[in-house]
Design a protein around this motif. Sequence first.
Motif, PDB file in Angstrom:
ATOM      1  N   GLY A 237       0.823  -1.196   0.000  1.00 57.21           N
ATOM      2  CA  GLY A 237       0.000   0.000   0.000  1.00 57.21           C
ATOM      3  C   GLY A 237       0.860   1.250   0.000  1.00 57.21           C
ATOM      4  O   GLY A 237       2.090   1.185   0.106  1.00 57.21           O
ATOM      5  N   GLU A 238       0.219   2.402  -0.140  1.00 58.15           N
ATOM      6  CA  GLU A 238       0.858   3.721  -0.131  1.00 58.15           C
ATOM      7  C   GLU A 238       1.690   3.949  -1.399  1.00 58.15           C
ATOM      8  O   GLU A 238       1.698   3.146  -2.315  1.00 58.15           O
ATOM      9  CB  GLU A 238       1.704   3.922   1.128  1.00 58.15           C
ATOM     10  N   GLY A 239       2.362   5.097  -1.452  1.00 58.39           N
ATOM     11  CA  GLY A 239       3.114   5.469  -2.641  1.00 58.39           C
ATOM     12  C   GLY A 239       2.192   5.543  -3.839  1.00 58.39           C
ATOM     13  O   GLY A 239       1.116   6.125  -3.777  1.00 58.39           O
ATOM     14  N   SER A 240       2.590   4.924  -4.928  1.00 57.83           N
ATOM     15  CA  SER A 240       1.754   4.957  -6.124  1.00 57.83           C
ATOM     16  C   SER A 240       0.657   3.898  -6.109  1.00 57.83           C
ATOM     17  O   SER A 240      -0.115   3.779  -7.058  1.00 57.83           O
ATOM     18  CB  SER A 240       2.629   4.787  -7.378  1.00 57.83           C
ATOM     19  N   GLU A 278      10.071  -7.313   0.546  1.00 56.41           N
ATOM     20  CA  GLU A 278      11.518  -7.198   0.722  1.00 56.41           C
ATOM     21  C   GLU A 278      12.265  -7.856  -0.439  1.00 56.41           C
ATOM     22  O   GLU A 278      13.300  -7.356  -0.880  1.00 56.41           O
ATOM     23  CB  GLU A 278      11.937  -7.839   2.052  1.00 56.41           C
ATOM     24  N   LYS A 279      11.742  -8.943  -0.930  1.00 59.65           N
ATOM     25  CA  LYS A 279      12.356  -9.628  -2.074  1.00 59.65           C
ATOM     26  C   LYS A 279      12.411  -8.692  -3.279  1.00 59.65           C
ATOM     27  O   LYS A 279      13.440  -8.613  -3.971  1.00 59.65           O
ATOM     28  CB  LYS A 279      11.543 -10.876  -2.409  1.00 59.65           C
ATOM     29  N   TYR A 280      11.310  -7.972  -3.528  1.00 55.65           N
ATOM     30  CA  TYR A 280      11.271  -7.107  -4.711  1.00 55.65           C
ATOM     31  C   TYR A 280      12.048  -5.806  -4.505  1.00 55.65           C
ATOM     32  O   TYR A 280      12.509  -5.208  -5.475  1.00 55.65           O
ATOM     33  CB  TYR A 280       9.819  -6.845  -5.121  1.00 55.65           C
ATOM     34  N   ILE A 281      12.204  -5.389  -3.265  1.00 58.10           N
ATOM     35  CA  ILE A 281      13.109  -4.266  -2.996  1.00 58.10           C
ATOM     36  C   ILE A 281      14.544  -4.689  -3.304  1.00 58.10           C
ATOM     37  O   ILE A 281      15.303  -3.973  -3.964  1.00 58.10           O
ATOM     38  CB  ILE A 281      12.984  -3.788  -1.537  1.00 58.10           C
ATOM     39  N   ALA A 282      14.917  -5.878  -2.824  1.00 58.47           N
ATOM     40  CA  ALA A 282      16.278  -6.373  -3.037  1.00 58.47           C
ATOM     41  C   ALA A 282      16.578  -6.561  -4.518  1.00 58.47           C
ATOM     42  O   ALA A 282      17.707  -6.331  -4.976  1.00 58.47           O
ATOM     43  CB  ALA A 282      16.477  -7.687  -2.280  1.00 58.47           C
ATOM     44  N   SER A 283      15.574  -6.964  -5.291  1.00 57.50           N
ATOM     45  CA  SER A 283      15.795  -7.192  -6.722  1.00 57.50           C
ATOM     46  C   SER A 283      15.848  -5.897  -7.512  1.00 57.50           C
ATOM     47  O   SER A 283      16.258  -5.884  -8.672  1.00 57.50           O
ATOM     48  CB  SER A 283      14.672  -8.065  -7.288  1.00 57.50           C
ATOM     49  N   GLY A 284      15.431  -4.798  -6.883  1.00 56.22           N
ATOM     50  CA  GLY A 284      15.410  -3.514  -7.566  1.00 56.22           C
ATOM     51  C   GLY A 284      14.109  -3.213  -8.271  1.00 56.22           C
ATOM     52  O   GLY A 284      13.921  -2.115  -8.809  1.00 56.22           O
ATOM     53  N   LEU A 285      13.174  -4.185  -8.280  1.00 61.85           N
ATOM     54  CA  LEU A 285      11.908  -3.969  -8.976  1.00 61.85           C
ATOM     55  C   LEU A 285      11.010  -2.988  -8.227  1.00 61.85           C
ATOM     56  O   LEU A 285      10.271  -2.213  -8.844  1.00 61.85           O
ATOM     57  CB  LEU A 285      11.187  -5.304  -9.169  1.00 61.85           C
ATOM     58  N   LEU A 286      11.072  -3.011  -6.890  1.00 61.90           N
ATOM     59  CA  LEU A 286      10.321  -2.032  -6.098  1.00 61.90           C
ATOM     60  C   LEU A 286      11.244  -0.861  -5.798  1.00 61.90           C
ATOM     61  O   LEU A 286      12.116  -0.939  -4.930  1.00 61.90           O
ATOM     62  CB  LEU A 286       9.789  -2.650  -4.806  1.00 61.90           C
ATOM     63  N   PRO A 288      12.195   2.486  -4.184  1.00 63.52           N
ATOM     64  CA  PRO A 288      11.738   3.267  -3.024  1.00 63.52           C
ATOM     65  C   PRO A 288      11.125   4.610  -3.404  1.00 63.52           C
ATOM     66  O   PRO A 288      10.307   5.157  -2.666  1.00 63.52           O
ATOM     67  CB  PRO A 288      13.016   3.456  -2.203  1.00 63.52           C
ATOM     68  N   LYS A 289      11.498   5.158  -4.571  1.00 62.28           N
ATOM     69  CA  LYS A 289      10.923   6.439  -5.002  1.00 62.28           C
ATOM     70  C   LYS A 289       9.411   6.339  -5.191  1.00 62.28           C
ATOM     71  O   LYS A 289       8.688   7.335  -5.056  1.00 62.28           O
ATOM     72  CB  LYS A 289      11.568   6.890  -6.311  1.00 62.28           C
ATOM     73  N   LEU A 290       8.928   5.133  -5.511  1.00 67.00           N
ATOM     74  CA  LEU A 290       7.496   4.949  -5.716  1.00 67.00           C
ATOM     75  C   LEU A 290       6.711   5.032  -4.418  1.00 67.00           C
ATOM     76  O   LEU A 290       5.495   5.137  -4.436  1.00 67.00           O
ATOM     77  CB  LEU A 290       7.224   3.591  -6.378  1.00 67.00           C
ATOM     78  N   MET A 291       7.423   4.972  -3.285  1.00 62.81           N
ATOM     79  CA  MET A 291       6.739   4.966  -1.997  1.00 62.81           C
ATOM     80  C   MET A 291       6.570   6.362  -1.412  1.00 62.81           C
ATOM     81  O   MET A 291       5.908   6.531  -0.397  1.00 62.81           O
ATOM     82  CB  MET A 291       7.504   4.082  -0.994  1.00 62.81           C
ATOM     83  N   GLY A 292       7.165   7.359  -2.018  1.00 60.37           N
ATOM     84  CA  GLY A 292       7.063   8.717  -1.494  1.00 60.37           C
ATOM     85  C   GLY A 292       5.874   9.464  -2.056  1.00 60.37           C
ATOM     86  O   GLY A 292       5.141   8.981  -2.927  1.00 60.37           O
ATOM     87  N   VAL A 293       5.677  10.665  -1.547  1.00 58.65           N
ATOM     88  CA  VAL A 293       4.624  11.557  -2.066  1.00 58.65           C
ATOM     89  C   VAL A 293       5.195  12.334  -3.246  1.00 58.65           C
ATOM     90  O   VAL A 293       6.282  12.902  -3.163  1.00 58.65           O
ATOM     91  CB  VAL A 293       4.152  12.530  -0.966  1.00 58.65           C
ATOM     92  N   GLY A 304       2.337   9.303 -11.558  1.00 57.85           N
ATOM     93  CA  GLY A 304       3.736   8.971 -11.323  1.00 57.85           C
ATOM     94  C   GLY A 304       4.350   8.136 -12.427  1.00 57.85           C
ATOM     95  O   GLY A 304       5.489   8.372 -12.853  1.00 57.85           O
ATOM     96  N   GLY A 305       3.619   7.128 -12.916  1.00 58.52           N
ATOM     97  CA  GLY A 305       4.141   6.283 -13.989  1.00 58.52           C
ATOM     98  C   GLY A 305       4.399   7.061 -15.260  1.00 58.52           C
ATOM     99  O   GLY A 305       5.348   6.781 -16.001  1.00 58.52           O
ATOM    100  N   MET A 306       3.584   8.060 -15.522  1.00 59.60           N
ATOM    101  CA  MET A 306       3.772   8.881 -16.718  1.00 59.60           C
ATOM    102  C   MET A 306       5.035   9.720 -16.586  1.00 59.60           C
ATOM    103  O   MET A 306       5.780   9.907 -17.555  1.00 59.60           O
ATOM    104  CB  MET A 306       2.552   9.771 -16.916  1.00 59.60           C
ATOM    105  N   LEU A 307       5.302  10.235 -15.387  1.00 60.48           N
ATOM    106  CA  LEU A 307       6.537  10.999 -15.170  1.00 60.48           C
ATOM    107  C   LEU A 307       7.770  10.133 -15.456  1.00 60.48           C
ATOM    108  O   LEU A 307       8.731  10.594 -16.075  1.00 60.48           O
ATOM    109  CB  LEU A 307       6.588  11.515 -13.723  1.00 60.48           C
ATOM    110  N   SER A 308       7.720   8.877 -15.012  1.00 62.81           N
ATOM    111  CA  SER A 308       8.848   7.974 -15.254  1.00 62.81           C
ATOM    112  C   SER A 308       9.081   7.781 -16.740  1.00 62.81           C
ATOM    113  O   SER A 308      10.227   7.762 -17.210  1.00 62.81           O
ATOM    114  CB  SER A 308       8.584   6.622 -14.580  1.00 62.81           C
ATOM    115  N   ASN A 309       7.986   7.636 -17.496  1.00 57.10           N
ATOM    116  CA  ASN A 309       8.117   7.470 -18.946  1.00 57.10           C
ATOM    117  C   ASN A 309       8.723   8.704 -19.599  1.00 57.10           C
ATOM    118  O   ASN A 309       9.547   8.603 -20.513  1.00 57.10           O
ATOM    119  CB  ASN A 309       6.741   7.183 -19.568  1.00 57.10           C
ATOM    120  N   LEU A 310       8.310   9.881 -19.123  1.00 55.08           N
ATOM    121  CA  LEU A 310       8.848  11.118 -19.691  1.00 55.08           C
ATOM    122  C   LEU A 310      10.349  11.227 -19.456  1.00 55.08           C
ATOM    123  O   LEU A 310      11.110  11.603 -20.356  1.00 55.08           O
ATOM    124  CB  LEU A 310       8.142  12.331 -19.072  1.00 55.08           C
TER     125      LEU A 310
END
Length: 468
Positions: A237-240, A278-286, A288-293, A304-310
């Motif tokens: 939950g939270e973030g995006s 935790e597994k997906y954090i370690a793999s880099g797939l999650l 941490p920037k996605l968890m902020g405001v 947020g996803g659109m900003l990443s694409n830009l």
Amino acid sequence: MPESRPLKITETVLRDGHQSLIATRMTLDEMLPILEAMDGAGYHAMEVWGGATFDACIRFLDEDPWERLRAIRARVKNTKLQMLLRGQNLLGYRHYADDMVDEFVRKSIENGIDIIRIFDAFNDTRNLKSSIDACKRHGGHAQGCVSYTISPVHTNEMFIGLGREIEGMGADSFCIKDMAGLLDPYNTYSLVKDLKNALKIPVELHTHATSGLGAMAYMKAAEAGVDIIDTAISPFGEGSSQPSTEPMVYALRGTGRDTGISLEALDGIAAHFRPIREKYIASGLLDPKLMGVDINTLVYQVPGGMLSNLVSQLRQSNAMDRFEDVLREIPRVREDLGYPPLVTPSSQIVGTQAVLNVVTGERYRMVPNEVKQVVKGMYGRTAVPISDEVAQRILGGEERVACRPADLIEPELERARREFAQYIEKDEDVLTGAMFPEPALKFFKYRNAKKYGVDSGLLNEEDMVYPV
């Protein structure tokens, strides 16, 4: 709280929760052990399918999405299963013929889906009708949906009008889909209150925590009488993603909107998903920037996803110094294209055109085919008509379409049956192949290789589908 009626919860961790945070990469094996506990928690529904789950299963996870649905249904006996459907786009990226829509909806319900949330990226209700009709015809609960956005023409009155229209089409419930987290608390209260007064069917609210306003919007919606909200168990939950389930349940304890869901049960569910997170954090797939405001969501109304694409597009063009220029260009392009909500696929279409306008130094010097199709009317009717001046610049003299786009598509189910005949093991394979021809073909070949014990080394590289 003036209401005295339990607030219902739809749990999204098995679909939008992991789609929003880890690009829909959670596997069925990671879901199966916790399904019975989730079934006993007291949720109104569990969102488990649709959206990007179908594509991700065959493209990245070497899973049959239909088998995933059946496996979940076999273990979830008491809780409704829900999916997200893009109206006439189904789960793909173009409009499909009505015979495809009917068959896909029929098979979704037959395999275990109870509630189908149906939306259109342009809020063109003509693109909802076939799906709603099919859902009703085959015994499902049809939830009509609007994509929430902010613009000079998108008023609460417009959304209420769309709600009435969708209710009139036979929808069993109505959802406000705030995919970018744009709803502020007090406008949420007004919108929900007015919708509850205008509609006889239940009203559900879906938002994201991206802007930091999600949980506040839910609290005001609860006060206004919303029937159902979407939340994700806290590890996803939270973030995006959506606001977390546990704090919402706790905040409403002992009030007239008490959800009745056991916090102890939720704690056990969260404990299952923490190591997966935790597994997906370690793999880099999650990331941490996605968890902020991300306040840019509110400033530029850009998810947020659109900003990443830009950012990715600008880096490829070696033009990161033009980022602010692109953000300023997005509202101009959106206005030119009739103020579409920024949700798949319109967010990608608007964002790409904004990047091209800035990088080339001339507006609409380069125009992708998708933008031309929007202007032509092939995605549907925009909130306001696209001006003749913009249409002329983008299309030249090419004729525009006024009808429902799917009216121009010939029946295609039988053609798909012929095209994938040698790979079909069950009826559902036809639908998989029709929606995602290239990844489906690779998946079918990989599946056959495993089934008949063929050494994967004998397959061509392009025939392989690798799990991640």
